[in-house]
Design a protein around this motif. Structure first.
Motif, mmCIF file in Angstrom:
data_model
loop_
_atom_site.group_PDB
_atom_site.id
_atom_site.type_symbol
_atom_site.label_atom_id
_atom_site.label_comp_id
_atom_site.label_asym_id
_atom_site.label_seq_id
_atom_site.Cartn_x
_atom_site.Cartn_y
_atom_site.Cartn_z
ATOM 1 N N ALA A 68 -34.514 17.520 11.066
ATOM 2 C CA ALA A 68 -35.133 18.733 12.094
ATOM 3 C C ALA A 68 -35.070 18.271 13.787
ATOM 4 O O ALA A 68 -35.471 18.571 14.983
ATOM 5 N N ALA A 69 -35.750 17.055 13.584
ATOM 6 C CA ALA A 69 -36.190 15.686 14.118
ATOM 7 C C ALA A 69 -35.007 15.478 15.636
ATOM 8 O O ALA A 69 -34.659 15.801 16.685
ATOM 9 N N LEU A 70 -33.636 15.739 14.731
ATOM 10 C CA LEU A 70 -32.377 14.963 15.479
ATOM 11 C C LEU A 70 -31.531 16.699 15.748
ATOM 12 O O LEU A 70 -31.287 16.351 17.023
ATOM 13 N N LEU A 71 -31.619 17.374 15.024
ATOM 14 C CA LEU A 71 -31.068 18.474 16.133
ATOM 15 C C LEU A 71 -31.826 19.135 16.255
ATOM 16 O O LEU A 71 -31.808 20.291 18.027
ATOM 17 N N GLY A 72 -33.834 19.087 16.829
ATOM 18 C CA GLY A 72 -33.515 19.476 17.087
ATOM 19 C C GLY A 72 -34.627 19.623 19.121
ATOM 20 O O GLY A 72 -35.189 19.870 20.177
ATOM 21 N N LYS A 77 -27.606 15.329 21.844
ATOM 22 C CA LYS A 77 -25.993 15.976 22.166
ATOM 23 C C LYS A 77 -24.813 15.414 21.145
ATOM 24 O O LYS A 77 -24.565 14.808 20.705
ATOM 25 N N ILE A 78 -25.635 16.143 20.599
ATOM 26 C CA ILE A 78 -24.044 16.012 18.403
ATOM 27 C C ILE A 78 -23.058 17.164 18.948
ATOM 28 O O ILE A 78 -23.053 18.764 19.176
ATOM 29 N N ASP A 81 -17.891 18.256 16.134
ATOM 30 C CA ASP A 81 -16.652 17.681 14.930
ATOM 31 C C ASP A 81 -18.113 16.858 14.349
ATOM 32 O O ASP A 81 -17.576 16.845 13.334
ATOM 33 N N GLU A 82 -19.750 16.195 14.886
ATOM 34 C CA GLU A 82 -20.440 15.757 14.338
ATOM 35 C C GLU A 82 -21.334 16.926 13.184
ATOM 36 O O GLU A 82 -21.610 16.900 12.109
ATOM 37 N N LEU A 83 -21.470 18.012 13.838
ATOM 38 C CA LEU A 83 -22.114 18.977 13.083
ATOM 39 C C LEU A 83 -21.645 19.815 11.905
ATOM 40 O O LEU A 83 -22.128 19.931 11.229
ATOM 41 N N ASP A 84 -19.559 19.750 12.473
ATOM 42 C CA ASP A 84 -19.054 19.755 11.084
ATOM 43 C C ASP A 84 -19.148 18.725 9.498
ATOM 44 O O ASP A 84 -19.178 19.047 8.811
ATOM 45 N N ARG A 85 -19.279 17.535 10.360
ATOM 46 C CA ARG A 85 -19.409 16.365 9.148
ATOM 47 C C ARG A 85 -21.065 16.869 8.464
ATOM 48 O O ARG A 85 -20.914 16.496 6.916
ATOM 49 N N ILE A 86 -21.975 16.735 9.274
ATOM 50 C CA ILE A 86 -23.241 17.155 9.031
ATOM 51 C C ILE A 86 -23.016 18.665 7.775
ATOM 52 O O ILE A 86 -23.844 18.005 6.890
ATOM 53 N N ALA A 87 -22.587 19.821 8.352
ATOM 54 C CA ALA A 87 -22.432 20.386 6.869
ATOM 55 C C ALA A 87 -22.083 20.165 5.612
ATOM 56 O O ALA A 87 -21.670 20.699 4.323
ATOM 57 N N GLU A 88 -20.349 19.886 5.788
ATOM 58 C CA GLU A 88 -19.467 19.008 4.572
ATOM 59 C C GLU A 88 -20.715 18.187 4.028
ATOM 60 O O GLU A 88 -20.362 18.368 2.658
ATOM 61 N N LEU A 89 -21.698 17.097 4.703
ATOM 62 C CA LEU A 89 -22.086 16.064 3.886
ATOM 63 C C LEU A 89 -23.311 16.760 3.132
ATOM 64 O O LEU A 89 -23.621 16.792 2.096
ATOM 65 N N VAL A 90 -24.557 17.883 3.550
ATOM 66 C CA VAL A 90 -25.108 19.115 3.082
ATOM 67 C C VAL A 90 -24.476 19.520 2.013
ATOM 68 O O VAL A 90 -25.220 19.439 1.132
ATOM 69 N N GLU A 91 -23.463 19.960 2.313
ATOM 70 C CA GLU A 91 -22.053 20.500 0.933
ATOM 71 C C GLU A 91 -22.419 19.981 -0.425
ATOM 72 O O GLU A 91 -22.356 20.486 -1.229
ATOM 73 N N THR A 92 -21.874 18.723 0.130
ATOM 74 C CA THR A 92 -21.594 18.311 -0.912
ATOM 75 C C THR A 92 -22.791 17.200 -1.970
ATOM 76 O O THR A 92 -22.599 17.517 -2.654
#
Length: 100
Positions: A68-72, A77-78, A81-92
Motif C-alpha cells: 500500500a505504501a509503495l503503490l500509494g 512511478k510504477i 510492466d511492473e504492475l503486471d509483474r506484481i500481479a503475476e507474483l500475487v497470483e503465484t
C-alpha cells in the motif's frame, strides 16, 4: 574507495572495514601488501534480512502495508510492466497458499 560517496579518507575506510570484519560481515585475504575484502554472507541473504527488518520496523510486519505504501506513494512511478509483474507474483502466491 573511488566508488564511495563523501570522499572518506583511507583510514576511515580501513576502520569501517575492520568493524565489519569484527562483526563477521566481511573477511579479508592478503595479496602482497594489500588486503582484499569480501562479504561473508551472500547478498540475497542480507537483502532478505534487511527487508524483514524494514517490514517489521516500519510496517508492523505487514506485507499489505508495504505494498500500500509503495503503490500509494505520491510520485511513485510504477510502469505498467511492473504492475503486471506484481500481479503475476500475487497470483503465484495465491496459488501456493498462505505462507508458513
Amino acid at each position: 574507495m573511488s566508488d564511495l560517496t563523501g570522499e572518506p579518507s583511507y583510514s576511515t575506510v580501513r576502520a569501517q572495514l575492520r568493524v565489519l570484519e569484527d562483526k563477521g560481515h566481511v573477511r579479508h585475504e592478503e595479496q602482497g601488501l594489500r588486503y582484499i575484502y569480501a562479504p561473508i554472507v551472500p547478498r540475497h541473504e542480507v537483502r532478505r534480512s534487511a527487508l524483514k527488518h524494514l517490514v517489521d520496523t516500519f510496517f508492523e510486519g505487514s506485507a499489505q502495508k508495504v505494498v500500500a505504501a509503495l503503490l500509494g506513494s505520491e510520485g511513485a512511478k510504477i510502469s505498467q510492466d511492473e504492475l503486471d509483474r506484481i500481479a503475476e507474483l500475487v497470483e503465484t502466491a495465491r496459488k501456493k497458499g498462505p505462507a508458513g
